[in-house]
Design a protein around this motif. Structure first.
Motif, PDB file in Angstrom:
ATOM      1  N   ALA A  90      -0.860  16.490  -3.920  1.00  0.00           N
ATOM      2  CA  ALA A  90      -1.351  15.174  -3.480  1.00  0.00           C
ATOM      3  C   ALA A  90      -2.347  14.656  -4.511  1.00  0.00           C
ATOM      4  N   GLN A  91      -1.801  14.059  -5.564  1.00  0.00           N
ATOM      5  CA  GLN A  91      -2.583  13.767  -6.769  1.00  0.00           C
ATOM      6  C   GLN A  91      -3.700  12.754  -6.514  1.00  0.00           C
ATOM      7  N   ARG A  92      -3.394  11.656  -5.858  1.00  0.00           N
ATOM      8  CA  ARG A  92      -4.419  10.617  -5.680  1.00  0.00           C
ATOM      9  C   ARG A  92      -5.546  11.109  -4.763  1.00  0.00           C
ATOM     10  N   VAL A  93      -5.196  11.852  -3.738  1.00  0.00           N
ATOM     11  CA  VAL A  93      -6.228  12.412  -2.854  1.00  0.00           C
ATOM     12  C   VAL A  93      -7.117  13.366  -3.660  1.00  0.00           C
ATOM     13  N   LYS A  94      -6.476  14.217  -4.443  1.00  0.00           N
ATOM     14  CA  LYS A  94      -7.222  15.178  -5.271  1.00  0.00           C
ATOM     15  C   LYS A  94      -8.159  14.462  -6.232  1.00  0.00           C
ATOM     16  N   ASN A  95      -7.689  13.404  -6.859  1.00  0.00           N
ATOM     17  CA  ASN A  95      -8.510  12.692  -7.846  1.00  0.00           C
ATOM     18  C   ASN A  95      -9.749  12.055  -7.205  1.00  0.00           C
ATOM     19  N   VAL A  96      -9.585  11.531  -6.002  1.00  0.00           N
ATOM     20  CA  VAL A  96     -10.759  10.963  -5.312  1.00  0.00           C
ATOM     21  C   VAL A  96     -11.750  12.084  -4.990  1.00  0.00           C
ATOM     22  N   LYS A 120      -9.997   8.616   2.641  1.00  0.00           N
ATOM     23  CA  LYS A 120      -9.307   8.367   3.927  1.00  0.00           C
ATOM     24  C   LYS A 120      -8.133   7.421   3.700  1.00  0.00           C
ATOM     25  N   HIS A 121      -8.373   6.397   2.889  1.00  0.00           N
ATOM     26  CA  HIS A 121      -7.347   5.401   2.586  1.00  0.00           C
ATOM     27  C   HIS A 121      -6.157   6.071   1.869  1.00  0.00           C
TER      28      HIS A 121
END
Lengths: 150, 144
Positions: A90-96, A120-121
């Protein structure tokens, strides 16, 4: 809907997930670990991720809204979320989570709250897309088809 | 490798030799990572038991002592209450458990952390998420 059309929808959806960086190569690794002896492996692991993430996001919300914020505790929660998001790709979650950890380390409450909203978004978006993907997979199998190999 | 760590029940090799069953204890507070490491090890035909904390790992090892059937422990580094490093120290400090190979996993590649674990007696330090090649390389080294 014909199996071919469902399969094409599946290809389009999963291609978009990678192209828009919701997912990275670790998700492909999970798919490659799925076989006849474990036909639901990806769904099972992603379901664990959903359960973990929702618990962690609730814990983070609670931790960051205490009168005296325990940034170390918040960082521990983000560390866990970062780890499990990396494990499923889950790349975008990880980056945040990377930015979020920086804010925790700095004791930056405003930054943490902004990161919480962002994570969360991203999580909500990812969850809805993965649920759509898995629903398509069920439809394909029910129609007698198989999942395309990417 | 110390044979007393292996089960008396065994499977047969293609050549008809008895192969000891390899039992791995996987320790991780993340349910996602427990599922992933267990799957990777079971694909290689190892028996896997998972627990979510160092404390539970020590409790289980205490119960299993009589059976002496844990061949390897693979543990996450960062866990609440007891870290993987603290678990490693407990195991290596125990007369009954110190021969069991311990492998540490972490999502962070911190050289100082890695060297501390290896100096404390860890067999290896793997970066998460684990890949099939990590598991096969590790198990080839330890069990073949």
């Amino acid at each position: 809907m014909a199996v071919f059309q469902l399969q094409q929808q599946w290809v389009d959806l999963i291609s978009a997930l990678f192209r828009e960086e919701f997912l990275d190569s670790q998700f492909t690794q999970l798919q490659q670990l799925q076989d006849e002896s474990n036909p639901d492996f990806v769904v099972e692991v992603v379901t664990l991720f959903f359960e973990d993430s929702e618990r962690l996001l609730n814990d983070l919300c609670s931790t960051l809204h205490q009168r005296v914020v325990d940034f170390k505790k918040a960082d521990a929660h983000v560390h866990q979320l970062k780890g499990s998001s990396a494990s499923i790709g889950a790349q975008r979650v990880k980056n945040v989570c990377v930015s979020f950890r920086n804010c925790c380390e700095e004791g930056n409450l405003e930054g943490c709250l902004a990161c919480l909203q962002q994570v969360k978004h991203e999580y909500t978006l990812l969850k809805s897309k993965l649920e759509a993907l898995f629903a398509l997979e069920q439809q394909i199998v029910a129609a007698g088809g198989s999942l395309p190999t990417m | 490798m110390c044979c007393s760590r292996l089960l008396s029940s065994a499977s047969m090799s293609a050549a008809g030799e008895e192969l000891p069953e390899t039992h791995v204890l996987a320790v991780d507070d993340s349910s996602v990572d427990r599922a992933l490491v267990a799957h990777l090890l079971r694909r290689s035909k190892y028996r896997v038991t998972t627990v979510d904390s160092g404390r539970k790992a020590l409790e289980l090892l205490g119960v299993m002592l009589q059976e002496r059937n844990v061949s390897m422990i693979i543990t996450d580094f960062w866990m609440p209450e007891m870290t993987g490093f603290e678990l490693l120290k407990e195991i290596k400090g125990s007369t009954e458990l110190k021969e069991i190979p311990v492998v540490i996993m972490s999502s962070e590649n911190v050289p100082n952390r890695i060297s501390r674990c290896l100096e404390e007696g860890a067999e290896d330090f793997l970066i998460k998420p684990l890949q099939p090649s990590d598991v096969s390389r590790l198990c080839n080294r330890l069990f073949r």
